[in-house]
Write an enzyme that holds these catalytic residues in place. Structure first.
Site, PDB file in Angstrom:
ATOM      1  N   ASP A 323     -60.041 -33.373  34.024  1.00  0.00           N
ATOM      2  CA  ASP A 323     -59.745 -34.700  33.518  1.00  0.00           C
ATOM      3  C   ASP A 323     -58.380 -34.597  32.847  1.00  0.00           C
ATOM      4  O   ASP A 323     -57.984 -33.520  32.418  1.00  0.00           O
ATOM      5  CB  ASP A 323     -60.819 -35.081  32.496  1.00  0.00           C
ATOM      6  CG  ASP A 323     -60.536 -36.411  31.849  1.00  0.00           C
ATOM      7  OD1 ASP A 323     -60.411 -37.393  32.586  1.00  0.00           O
ATOM      8  OD2 ASP A 323     -60.436 -36.454  30.615  1.00  0.00           O
ATOM      9  N   ASP A 520     -63.637 -33.941  28.559  1.00  0.00           N
ATOM     10  CA  ASP A 520     -63.936 -34.024  27.134  1.00  0.00           C
ATOM     11  C   ASP A 520     -65.033 -35.038  26.846  1.00  0.00           C
ATOM     12  O   ASP A 520     -65.412 -35.246  25.698  1.00  0.00           O
ATOM     13  CB  ASP A 520     -62.675 -34.364  26.336  1.00  0.00           C
ATOM     14  CG  ASP A 520     -62.103 -35.712  26.713  1.00  0.00           C
ATOM     15  OD1 ASP A 520     -62.617 -36.332  27.663  1.00  0.00           O
ATOM     16  OD2 ASP A 520     -61.138 -36.158  26.066  1.00  0.00           O
ATOM     17  N   ASP A 524     -65.620 -39.482  31.094  1.00  0.00           N
ATOM     18  CA  ASP A 524     -65.824 -38.591  32.232  1.00  0.00           C
ATOM     19  C   ASP A 524     -67.187 -37.889  32.203  1.00  0.00           C
ATOM     20  O   ASP A 524     -67.458 -37.015  33.020  1.00  0.00           O
ATOM     21  CB  ASP A 524     -64.687 -37.570  32.354  1.00  0.00           C
ATOM     22  CG  ASP A 524     -64.497 -36.775  31.086  1.00  0.00           C
ATOM     23  OD1 ASP A 524     -65.435 -36.730  30.270  1.00  0.00           O
ATOM     24  OD2 ASP A 524     -63.411 -36.195  30.918  1.00  0.00           O
TER      25      ASP A 524
HETATM   26  P1  ADP Z   1     -58.428 -40.106  31.488  1.00  0.00           P
HETATM   27  O1  ADP Z   1     -59.151 -40.158  32.778  1.00  0.00           O
HETATM   28  O2  ADP Z   1     -57.019 -39.660  31.680  1.00  0.00           O
HETATM   29  O3  ADP Z   1     -59.151 -39.300  30.455  1.00  0.00           O
HETATM   30  P2  ADP Z   1     -59.507 -42.649  30.675  1.00  0.00           P
HETATM   31  O4  ADP Z   1     -60.356 -42.843  31.872  1.00  0.00           O
HETATM   32  O5  ADP Z   1     -60.167 -42.292  29.405  1.00  0.00           O
HETATM   33  O6  ADP Z   1     -58.326 -41.618  30.980  1.00  0.00           O
HETATM   34  O7  ADP Z   1     -58.692 -43.964  30.440  1.00  0.00           O
HETATM   35  C1  ADP Z   1     -57.900 -44.502  31.473  1.00  0.00           C
HETATM   36  C2  ADP Z   1     -56.892 -45.471  30.969  1.00  0.00           C
HETATM   37  O8  ADP Z   1     -57.552 -46.592  30.402  1.00  0.00           O
HETATM   38  C3  ADP Z   1     -56.008 -44.920  29.862  1.00  0.00           C
HETATM   39  O9  ADP Z   1     -54.885 -44.285  30.405  1.00  0.00           O
HETATM   40  C4  ADP Z   1     -55.633 -46.197  29.124  1.00  0.00           C
HETATM   41  O10 ADP Z   1     -54.568 -46.822  29.780  1.00  0.00           O
HETATM   42  C5  ADP Z   1     -56.847 -47.074  29.267  1.00  0.00           C
HETATM   43  N1  ADP Z   1     -57.738 -46.986  28.112  1.00  0.00           N
HETATM   44  C6  ADP Z   1     -58.966 -46.465  28.089  1.00  0.00           C
HETATM   45  N2  ADP Z   1     -59.530 -46.587  26.874  1.00  0.00           N
HETATM   46  C7  ADP Z   1     -58.611 -47.175  26.099  1.00  0.00           C
HETATM   47  C8  ADP Z   1     -58.584 -47.588  24.725  1.00  0.00           C
HETATM   48  N3  ADP Z   1     -59.597 -47.387  23.886  1.00  0.00           N
HETATM   49  N4  ADP Z   1     -57.464 -48.199  24.287  1.00  0.00           N
HETATM   50  C9  ADP Z   1     -56.427 -48.394  25.104  1.00  0.00           C
HETATM   51  N5  ADP Z   1     -56.395 -48.042  26.386  1.00  0.00           N
HETATM   52  C10 ADP Z   1     -57.473 -47.458  26.891  1.00  0.00           C
HETATM   53 MG    MG Z   2     -60.642 -38.254  29.219  1.00  0.00          MG
END
Ligand code: ADP
Ligand code: MG
Length: 623
Positions: A323, A520, A524
């Site tokens: 991730d 984490d 995911d």
């Molecule tokens: P990753 O897969 O890289 O861990 P996430 O799936 O957690 O990323 O989140 C994907 C995208 O969604 C982030 O890059 C962000 O743009 C947006 N996002 C998710 N949660 C939040 C939040 N609480 N506040 C702002 N943006 C968010």
């Molecule tokens: Mg993540």
């Protein structure tokens, strides 16, 4: 009295063996020096003392579980030998059997000892500060919010935050990393870690049963009772196999005089040897000692396997999926730009953003809140806050509805050219762009940047060298993801993924082999659960991640992924070696019994010797 108890408890097997040996010597002595009437009584004592325990256990399995225990076969063989007058051979069988049982006990204690030592790390007492009074209390009586004094050189008794003092703390017990970490006001400390030179006052933030150490202990206990499929197979096989051996021995005893022309005594003797050498003791000991050694090796390095199954599975992994946020990156993003729109100011945008993020545990949310607090901004109370996994958050701040997150969440409409240019430029610099949308209009964008973990590059290189394909999964937009992916050196980047899409990708990758997913737990966790082996970040990870994952990296150190895979591969190799060795020795002994001329003591030595060898070979994995 108690010391004798302890010695007896710990060395029972050895003490019994020594007594049994003593009686065998006396029996032999009586025979040699003309007191042959004492020979049999002494042998009987040797049998009873050396074989009593195993015979009793074997009988109980037979009666209670209606199952055959291989140990019982040994005792039967000894009695069989005695019945045709081979008292000494039977006694030596019992002796060697009992000795090997004792040695087995010692070696297994070593693998268990490693794990048990983790449990001893929790101090029994702590010093609570009540005003100016220091009071020593038992750890169970501590309460969340208590202030604890930790003197230099003492183990920290609870998870908490440093409120006063400065020291360096050795966190090896939790993270496997023995370089002390500096701690000062505001830093997090963990129960079971060792305070260095300075005194600390910490505020207890978690109840005793919820500390990281408590979780580790729980995981480790779980790991020990969880058997890998190969072991389960072996255990099922053992019962059936033991019956086959008995039937085999009976057939030999009944048929050989007619078919091979052996005398009755010779037949019984050979049938007893068969009973011994055909028993699968070595086979049964081929797996668990190796797997437990592997698990404790991992534990010492800060890799917690929740069971032997995952140690075996991780050795067969062909793809590792990481991730992005919080796993490949540190998950402590900084705000690099705030661009307000219309009449809004930077601070207004930040304050609304932070209010929306109040309850989110996403690293981006934490970054935004931290920034707002640093600027001493007033946060409005928000209501109806709702996380939209993988996209952002929506809710109401001061009567107005807002959304914060990806473009898809804030309306998904095409960006005007001007804005698009700015956004693309920020993304090309490796920023993640967060949109803040009001009821009528967009009020601004925030750019956040997260740094790659320092071990990321090296770790991925090592995985590739092991022939493993490395991919990155992220909910972030493709241009930002591409940049980070290239920087990290992964083979392939999957971006713009919602949590359920991450699961789809994992399932797809699994069509061509076993897949490990490292994450984490923020957005995911479903993917962690779907992977052949889910690997969670220990300290940075959420509780959900710790629960769903099969393997936990205590220090969030992703370089341990390749170590874990190598350990898994080694374990599988040792188990395979053990199993083939055990089978080979067994065949060799069975054949020499039929066509050659081995006696019972030699058969027993070969049989028990191979059992001890496979156990020792398993213990190599401790290193
Ligand atoms: P990753 O897969 O890289 O861990 P996430 O799936 O957690 O990323 O989140 C994907 C995208 O969604 C982030 O890059 C962000 O743009 C947006 N996002 C998710 N949660 C939040 C939040 N609480 N506040 C702002 N943006 C968010
Ligand atoms: Mg993540």
């Amino acid at each position: 009295m108690t010391t004798w108890h302890i010695i007896w408890d710990r060395h029972k097997g050895l003490i019994v063996t020594i007594f049994s040996l003593g009686f065998i010597i006396m029996a032999w002595y009586s025979g040699k020096y003309g007191r042959s009437e004492l020979e049999v009584p002494f042998y009987l004592l040797a049998y009873a003392i050396g074989g009593y325990q195993k015979a009793w256990e074997g009988l109980q399995t037979l009666i209670k579980e209606k199952d055959l225990d291989v140990d019982l076969l040994m005792v039967v063989a000894a009695i069989g030998a005695a019945s045709i007058g081979f008292w000494r051979d039977g006694a030596i069988l019992i002796l060697i059997f009992s000795l090997s049982g004792a040695l087995e006990g010692y070696t297994l204690e070593r693998t268990n000892g490693e794990i048990k030592s983790i449990m001893k790390l929790r101090p029994e007492e702590a010093i609570v500060l009540q005003g100016n009074v220091e009071k020593r209390v038992r750890v169970e009586e501590l309460n969340q919010g208590d202030f604890l004094l930790v003197r230099p050189g003492e183990r920290i008794a609870a998870d908490g935050i440093v409120r006063e003092g400065y020291s360096s703390v050795n966190q090896a017990s939790i993270t496997g990393e023995s370089i002390p970490v500096d701690k000062s006001t505001g830093d997090e400390v963990f129960a079971g870690t060792m305070n260095g030179q300075g005194a600390l006052v910490i505020e207890m933030t978690k109840p005793a049963e919820a500390t990281l150490l408590a979780k580790i202990i729980h995981l480790v206990q779980e790991a020990q009772s969880e058997r890998p499929p190969s072991q389960l197979f072996m255990e099922r096989f053992e019962g059936i196999y033991a019956k086959i051996v008995i039937i085999g021995a009976i057939l030999i005893a009944v048929l050989s005089p007619f078919v091979l022309g052996w005398s009755w005594d010779e037949t019984i003797y050979k049938a007893m040897i068969f009973l011994v050498v055909a028993s699968p003791c070595a086979l049964v000991s081929s797996i668990m000692p190796a797997v437990l050694s592997g698990i404790s090796n991992g534990a010492r390095k800060g890799i917690l396997f929740k069971g032997g199954a995952y140690l075996e599975a991780i050795g067969n992994v062909s793809v590792v999926a990481f991730d992005k946020t919080g796993t490949l990156t540190e998950g402590i993003p900084r705000i690099t730009r705030i661009i307000p729109y219309g009449n809004y100011t930077e601070n207004e945008v930040l304050s609304i953003a932070a209010s929306l993020e109040t309850w989110s545990e996403h690293p981006i949310a934490k970054a935004i809140i931290r920034e707002a607090k640093e600027k001493d901004l007033h946060l409005s109370s928000a209501s109806k806050l709702e996380a939209v996994p993988g996209l952002g958050v929506q809710g109401i701040v001061e009567g107005q509805e807002y959304r914060i997150g990806k473009l898809d969440l804030v309306g998904g409409q095409k960006l005007p050219n001007e804005e698009l240019k700015v956004v693309r430029k920020l993304e090309r610099q490796g920023n993640t762009v967060i949109f803040v949308q009001g009821e009528k209009e967009r009020i601004g964008v925030l750019a956040v940047q997260d740094t790659l973990r320092s071990q990321a590059n090296e770790s991925i290189k090592r995985l590739k060298k092991m022939g493993i394909k490395v991919v990155m999964l992220t909910g972030d937009s493709s241009s930002t993801a591409q940049i980070i992916g290239e920087e990290a050196g992964v083979d392939q980047v999957y971006s713009d993924l919602l949590p359920e899409h991450k699961v789809d990708i994992i399932k797809n990758l699994q069509k061509s082999g076993k897949v490990a997913m490292v994450g984490d737990g923020v957005n995911d966790a479903p993917a962690l659960a779907a992977a052949s082996v889910g690997i969670a970040m220990g300290a940075a990870g959420t509780d959900v991640a710790l629960e769903t994952a099969n393997v936990v990296l205590m220090a969030d150190d992703i370089s341990k992924v390749s170590y874990a895979i190598a350990l898994g591969r080694r374990t599988t190799k040792v188990v395979k070696q053990n199993v083939s060795f055990a089978i080979a020795v067994m065949f060799l002994l069975i054949l020499s019994n039929f066509f050659g001329n081995i006696n019972l003591p030699l058969g027993v030595i070969g049989h028990e010797g191979s059992t001890i060898l496979v156990i020792m070979s398993g213990l190599r994995l401790l290193r």
